[in-house]
Design a protein around this motif. Structure first.
Motif, PDB file in Angstrom:
ATOM      1  N   UNK A  83      14.584   2.613 -29.240  1.00 17.56           N
ATOM      2  CA  UNK A  83      15.241   2.875 -30.520  1.00 17.56           C
ATOM      3  C   UNK A  83      15.853   1.660 -31.206  1.00 17.56           C
ATOM      4  N   UNK A  84      16.373   0.693 -30.431  1.00 12.17           N
ATOM      5  CA  UNK A  84      17.044  -0.446 -31.062  1.00 12.17           C
ATOM      6  C   UNK A  84      16.096  -1.282 -31.932  1.00 12.17           C
ATOM      7  N   UNK A  85      14.879  -1.619 -31.473  1.00 10.81           N
ATOM      8  CA  UNK A  85      13.994  -2.410 -32.347  1.00 10.81           C
ATOM      9  C   UNK A  85      13.704  -1.736 -33.689  1.00 10.81           C
ATOM     10  N   UNK A  86      13.732  -0.400 -33.708  1.00 12.63           N
ATOM     11  CA  UNK A  86      13.392   0.329 -34.931  1.00 12.63           C
ATOM     12  C   UNK A  86      14.619   0.713 -35.754  1.00 12.63           C
ATOM     13  N   UNK A  87      15.706   1.118 -35.082  1.00  4.75           N
ATOM     14  CA  UNK A  87      16.862   1.664 -35.796  1.00  4.75           C
ATOM     15  C   UNK A  87      18.139   0.834 -35.652  1.00  4.75           C
ATOM     16  N   UNK A  88      18.100  -0.256 -34.917  1.00  2.00           N
ATOM     17  CA  UNK A  88      19.262  -1.130 -34.795  1.00  2.00           C
ATOM     18  C   UNK A  88      20.451  -0.454 -34.138  1.00  2.00           C
ATOM     19  N   UNK A  89      21.643  -0.605 -34.743  1.00  2.00           N
ATOM     20  CA  UNK A  89      22.859  -0.079 -34.130  1.00  2.00           C
ATOM     21  C   UNK A  89      22.884   1.450 -34.053  1.00  2.00           C
ATOM     22  N   UNK A  90      22.194   2.131 -34.965  1.00  2.00           N
ATOM     23  CA  UNK A  90      22.093   3.589 -34.884  1.00  2.00           C
ATOM     24  C   UNK A  90      21.324   3.979 -33.617  1.00  2.00           C
TER      25      UNK A  90
END
Length: 423
Positions: free
Chosen positions: A398-405
């Motif tokens: 999820x981090x590579x796509x949505x960052x902090x969310x």
């Protein structure tokens, strides 16, 4: 009405509530100081500079946790158990074993981290400006690890106020006093240097506190010799070190991987949102500070019914305390984050997602500590491993796509699964 309800509590719960109230007052003060540090750093450095500080702090926290080699809960469990039986020579033996091992391990990790800071900044984080902050963080590893050893040892002796001052107040207070002049002099590096100075003073004070409390409680029995075998300590400590590593993965993976794949600003926003949400954990932490040694004491006496009642009643009290306040945070999170500056407003979504995990954590109470103090470390290690795996997998996806969310979703999911399973 409150007085009548308190009078209906059993003796053990009354003792816990009295001690927990004392711990809560100190922890509240420490939490307010920590919150003030976050606000000051955010205002002085902005989201990007805050991200540099928090990323370095996360690395120091990870290194110090590994350097403690799982002795945190081991010290509480064994010191509380032997102190309740007035076996002071055994208490001293356990403490000295922990100090020797933690000193050696944390020093080794500190040296390795210091000399690999340039490589980590360039290769791992791809942020050359992180070299000096990482070197400063490396220097903080050993004092941070040793200060926690003192705090947990004091908790085992039921010296809860002294333990809480070390764990929640001294570092934040020292950082707050040093951060403004050092940031003005050295920018984000100065903020990390302020933390280093604060943790250095804290370890000195904590050593003094331990000596005074131990000598006061042990009295004339201090000269006796321990017959305790180190094998028993290390058998328990192996499981507890695994729990510490799994807990570390749950707490720090999101920050570290945000530092790898995101910007320093992402790290700053995520960590500030996490700090605000973590405020709701401090009632749980305050109660755990006295519950853990109390669990160990009651378990040694073999009173299983009392153990069950204490665990269930403390969980109910925590839930009633936290739920209404958590609802207010969910409604006003954006307004609260504006205190840190306009750059942090985006963190409202992050905070609301993380809040789900925190509410589950508080609602299930001190179940993990209960199992650990009763000798079921392997169960806690296995369940914590599942939660950590969820967090790590979630962060990678999820981090590579949505960052902090994405980081917030991963961390909250791990907390929900962990606490639902262990309860």
């Amino acid at each position: 009405m409150i007085r009548n309800y308190f009078s209906l509590m059993d003796g053990h719960l009354q003792e816990v509530m009295k001690a927990a109230f004392s711990a809560l007052v100190i922890r509240t003060f420490g939490t307010l100081l920590g919150f003030s540090v976050s606000v000051v750093i955010a205002r002085l450095l902005g989201a990007e500079g805050s991200g540099i500080y928090y990323l370095a702090l996360s690395v120091a926290t990870i290194a110090a946790t590994i350097g403690r080699v799982g002795f945190d809960s081991t010290l509480v469990r064994f010191i509380a158990s032997h102190a309740s039986a007035h076996e002071w020579a055994d208490v001293r033996y356990i403490y000295r074993v922990a100090m020797k091992i933690v000193s050696a391990a944390s020093l080794l990790i500190s040296v390795v981290l210091f000399f690999s800071a340039s490589w980590a900044a360039l290769i791992v984080f791809k942020k050359p400006f992180m070299e000096v902050p990482l070197q400063l963080a490396a220097l903080a590893v050993m004092p941070a690890a040793l200060a926690m050893v003192q705090a947990e040892s004091l908790r085992g002796l039921k010296s809860i106020p002294a333990s809480q001052w070390i764990k929640t107040v001294f570092v934040s207070l020292g950082t707050l006093l040093l951060v403004y002049p050092l940031v003005k002099l050295w920018g984000a590096n100065g903020a990390v240097a302020a933390y280093l100075g604060a943790v250095g003073v804290t370890v000195i004070v904590s050593l003094i506190l331990w000596r005074r409390v131990y000598h006061c409680k042990a009295g004339m029995m201090i000269g006796s010799k321990s017959m305790l075998s180190g094998k028993v300590i290390f058998q328990s400590n192996g499981h507890l070190f695994g729990i510490a590593l799994m807990g570390l993965a749950m707490q720090q993976t999101a920050t570290i991987l945000l530092g790898v794949w995101g910007s320093a600003k992402d790290v700053g926003v995520f960590h500030v949102a996490n700090r605000i949400v973590s405020l709701f954990l401090f009632p749980l932490m305050a109660m755990i500070s006295i519950l853990a040694p109390k669990f160990a004491e009651i378990y040694r006496k073999g009173d299983m019914k009392e153990l069950k009642n204490l665990s269930q009643n403390s969980s109910r009290i925590l839930t009633l305390f936290v739920l209404p306040v958590a609802m207010l945070l969910a409604i006003y999170s954006e307004l609260i984050l504006m205190i840190f500056g306009p750059e942090f407003q985006h963190g409202a979504q992050v905070a609301n997602i993380l809040l789900i995990g925190v509410v589950f954590n508080v609602a299930t109470g001190a179940v993990a500590e209960l199992l650990i103090m009763c000798g079921y470390e392997s169960i806690v290690r296995s369940v914590t491993g599942v939660g950590a795996l969820i967090v790590v997998i979630g962060c990678f996806i999820l981090i590579p796509k949505f960052g902090d969310i994405g980081a917030a979703i991963s961390e909250a999911a791990g907390a929900v699964i962990l606490n639902t399973t262990i309860a």
